[in-house]
Design a protein around this motif. Structure first.
Motif, short mmCIF file in Angstrom:
data_model
loop_
_atom_site.label_atom_id
_atom_site.label_comp_id
_atom_site.label_asym_id
_atom_site.label_seq_id
_atom_site.Cartn_x
_atom_site.Cartn_y
_atom_site.Cartn_z
N PRO A 141 91.78 63.09 46.02
CA PRO A 141 92.29 61.88 45.11
C PRO A 141 92.36 62.31 43.87
O PRO A 141 92.15 63.57 43.14
CB PRO A 141 90.93 60.92 45.38
N HIS A 142 92.72 61.28 42.75
CA HIS A 142 92.96 61.66 41.49
C HIS A 142 92.22 60.51 40.64
O HIS A 142 92.46 59.28 40.82
CB HIS A 142 94.45 61.72 40.96
N ALA A 143 91.52 61.04 39.57
CA ALA A 143 90.83 60.20 38.57
C ALA A 143 91.53 60.23 37.31
O ALA A 143 91.42 61.16 36.51
CB ALA A 143 89.40 60.47 38.57
N GLU A 144 92.44 59.09 37.10
CA GLU A 144 93.19 59.14 35.97
C GLU A 144 92.31 58.63 34.60
O GLU A 144 92.00 57.38 34.44
CB GLU A 144 94.54 58.37 35.89
N ALA A 145 92.32 59.51 33.56
CA ALA A 145 91.54 58.92 32.21
C ALA A 145 92.47 58.20 31.46
O ALA A 145 93.83 58.33 31.41
CB ALA A 145 90.84 60.09 31.48
N GLY A 146 92.08 56.85 30.93
CA GLY A 146 92.82 55.97 30.35
C GLY A 146 92.25 55.92 28.81
O GLY A 146 92.02 57.00 27.95
N ARG B 224 94.15 63.54 32.52
CA ARG B 224 95.21 62.61 32.16
C ARG B 224 96.52 63.24 32.53
O ARG B 224 96.82 64.16 31.49
CB ARG B 224 95.02 62.00 30.80
N ILE B 225 97.34 62.65 33.73
CA ILE B 225 98.43 63.24 33.89
C ILE B 225 99.53 62.31 34.09
O ILE B 225 100.87 62.99 34.36
CB ILE B 225 98.25 64.45 35.17
N LEU B 226 99.36 61.12 34.32
CA LEU B 226 100.42 60.29 34.47
C LEU B 226 101.25 59.66 33.15
O LEU B 226 100.89 58.51 32.83
CB LEU B 226 99.77 59.06 35.36
N ASP B 227 101.81 60.56 32.70
CA ASP B 227 102.72 60.19 31.34
C ASP B 227 103.74 61.44 31.20
O ASP B 227 103.96 62.09 32.23
CB ASP B 227 101.79 59.92 30.18
N ASP B 228 104.35 61.43 30.23
CA ASP B 228 105.17 62.25 29.85
C ASP B 228 104.94 63.46 29.15
O ASP B 228 105.76 64.36 28.54
CB ASP B 228 106.64 61.75 29.33
N VAL B 229 103.58 63.73 28.72
CA VAL B 229 103.11 64.83 27.77
C VAL B 229 102.53 65.98 28.80
O VAL B 229 101.56 65.77 29.08
CB VAL B 229 102.06 64.21 26.91
N ALA B 230 103.14 66.77 28.75
CA ALA B 230 103.04 68.05 29.34
C ALA B 230 101.52 68.86 28.99
O ALA B 230 100.61 69.20 29.66
CB ALA B 230 104.03 69.20 29.53
N ASP B 231 101.37 69.03 27.90
CA ASP B 231 100.11 69.45 27.13
C ASP B 231 99.48 68.59 26.09
O ASP B 231 100.06 68.28 25.07
CB ASP B 231 100.50 70.88 26.65
N LYS B 232 98.50 68.23 26.53
CA LYS B 232 97.83 67.11 25.54
C LYS B 232 96.84 67.39 24.62
O LYS B 232 96.33 66.80 23.97
CB LYS B 232 97.07 66.05 26.54
N VAL C 27 80.23 66.69 18.30
CA VAL C 27 80.70 66.63 19.29
C VAL C 27 81.93 65.93 19.40
O VAL C 27 82.00 65.05 18.62
CB VAL C 27 79.58 65.64 20.27
N ARG C 28 82.73 66.27 20.48
CA ARG C 28 84.14 65.44 20.71
C ARG C 28 84.58 65.79 21.85
O ARG C 28 84.45 66.71 22.65
CB ARG C 28 85.03 65.98 19.45
N PRO C 29 85.34 64.54 22.35
CA PRO C 29 85.94 64.77 23.77
C PRO C 29 87.16 65.59 23.53
O PRO C 29 87.87 65.36 22.42
CB PRO C 29 86.18 63.41 24.36
N TYR C 30 87.89 66.13 24.55
CA TYR C 30 89.21 67.00 24.12
C TYR C 30 89.81 67.23 25.73
O TYR C 30 89.21 66.99 26.64
CB TYR C 30 89.17 68.27 23.48
N TYR C 31 90.98 67.26 25.88
CA TYR C 31 92.05 67.47 26.84
C TYR C 31 92.02 69.29 27.03
O TYR C 31 92.33 69.85 26.19
CB TYR C 31 93.04 66.87 27.23
N THR C 32 91.86 69.76 28.08
CA THR C 32 91.98 71.18 28.44
C THR C 32 93.39 71.44 28.49
O THR C 32 94.41 70.52 28.57
CB THR C 32 91.27 71.70 29.67
N VAL C 33 93.60 72.77 28.69
CA VAL C 33 95.23 73.28 28.96
C VAL C 33 95.57 72.72 30.12
O VAL C 33 96.74 72.87 30.50
CB VAL C 33 95.10 74.77 28.92
N ASP C 34 95.03 72.31 31.02
CA ASP C 34 95.38 71.47 32.32
C ASP C 34 95.33 70.07 32.30
O ASP C 34 95.46 69.31 33.15
CB ASP C 34 94.47 72.12 33.48
N ASN C 35 95.04 69.58 31.13
CA ASN C 35 95.04 68.01 30.91
C ASN C 35 93.98 67.41 31.72
O ASN C 35 93.77 66.49 32.00
CB ASN C 35 96.34 67.31 31.21
N ASP C 36 92.87 68.38 31.90
CA ASP C 36 91.69 67.64 32.48
C ASP C 36 90.56 67.18 31.03
O ASP C 36 90.84 67.84 30.03
CB ASP C 36 90.96 68.85 33.25
N LEU C 37 89.78 66.67 31.35
CA LEU C 37 89.01 65.78 30.27
C LEU C 37 87.59 66.44 30.11
O LEU C 37 86.86 66.67 31.19
CB LEU C 37 88.76 64.42 30.62
#
Length: 286
Positions: free
Chosen positions: A144-149, A240-248, A268-278
């Motif tokens: 499955p997929h868990a899309e971060a919003g 987060r992969i369900l949009d049009d941004v390849a590298d977040k 401390v801060r959240p960020y997206y990896t090179v694979d768009n994982d949170l």
């Protein structure tokens, strides 16, 4: 992997559809030989970076002429592409494939994409320009997929909202589920938070101070997962992969918050990896 070769200025326009497919249009292609397209044997060639000889490293899509004189190749969402980065070439007959450069991209159908109900793998392909100006694809295939919003930061916490896809019964999947922050430095360090579910949507709140409790200086990176109750299914990485941004990673940025920790003050801060994982970064203040 096929080595990149010098690129002629051959452009490909890309049109995305909501099912995860892409159509490539080549408008400035010079025919290899005069005459009709009766013996046409052209192909769009996708080559996956870093793939070994035994891997699915190359996909060839037939090119055909359209009524307006362009060449077209289709990559349906049902064609399985392993996750990764794919360089895009054009080839004719036995000639060496040549890299393509990006033309116009119509990716409107990818913005706020909401896939329909299904248990088949979710396919995402986003075309982008490399740092050398060539055309490549970033692909994901997840089930499955868990899309971060939305990510909301307040009072030393982060609250993540999202949606679960590609599970047969999302209501039951989220019952008793927890969010896990897993430390890359020491995989035995896991910080959990209860998940609030409503149908296929979810949210959870992480306390920054808890992530900083075992921090000892330098940088700790924590990867975020959803884990269903009682081991009923495998955990799912948040992304987060369900949009049009390849590298977040450099585009979706979040402010740093400081918290008091046993070692000292942590940033401390959240960020997206090179694979768009949170993920979340706990480090020394700048």
């Amino acid at each position: 992997m096929r080595e990149a070769i010098e690129t002629a200025a051959t452009r490909a326009d890309c049109v995305a559809d909501s099912a995860g497919g892409l159509t490539f249009h080549i408008s400035d292609w010079v025919r290899p030989e005069p005459g009709s397209y009766d013996d046409w044997s052209g192909a769009l060639v996708l080559v996956r970076r870093g793939a070994g000889p035994a891997d699915d490293a190359e996909v060839r899509l037939p090119l055909g002429p359209t009524a307006d004189g362009r060449l077209q190749a289709a990559l349906p969402g049902t064609v399985a592409l392993p996750e990764g980065r794919w360089d895009v070439f054009v080839a004719y007959g036995e000639q060496e494939p040549r890299r393509l450069v990006p033309g116009l991209h119509d990716l409107r159908s990818l913005v706020d994409r909401r896939p329909g109900p299904s248990t088949s793998p979710l396919s995402v392909r986003i075309p982008y320009a490399t740092k050398h100006g060539n055309l490549s694809l970033r692909t994901w295939r997840r089930v499955p997929h868990a899309e971060a919003g939305e990510i909301r930061l307040e009072d030393g916490t982060m609250t993540v909202s999202g949606r679960l896809y590609r599970v047969e019964h999302p209501d039951g999947w989220l019952d008793g589920a927890v969010a896990e922050a897993r430390c890359r430095r020491d995989r035995s360090l896991v910080c959990t938070a209860p998940v609030r579910g409503d149908g296929a949507t979810f949210s959870f709140t992480l306390d920054y101070a808890r992530l900083a409790e075992r921090w000892g200086g330098g940088a700790d990176l924590w990867d975020l997962w959803l884990r269903p109750a009682d081991g009923a299914a495998a955990p799912v990485r948040l992304a987060r992969i369900l949009d049009d941004v390849a590298d977040k990673k450099e585009i979706f940025t979040y402010p740093v918050r400081t918290v008091d920790a046993p070692h000292g003050t942590a940033a401390v801060r959240p960020y997206y990896t090179v694979d768009n994982d949170l993920s979340v970064r706990v480090a020394d203040p700048d």
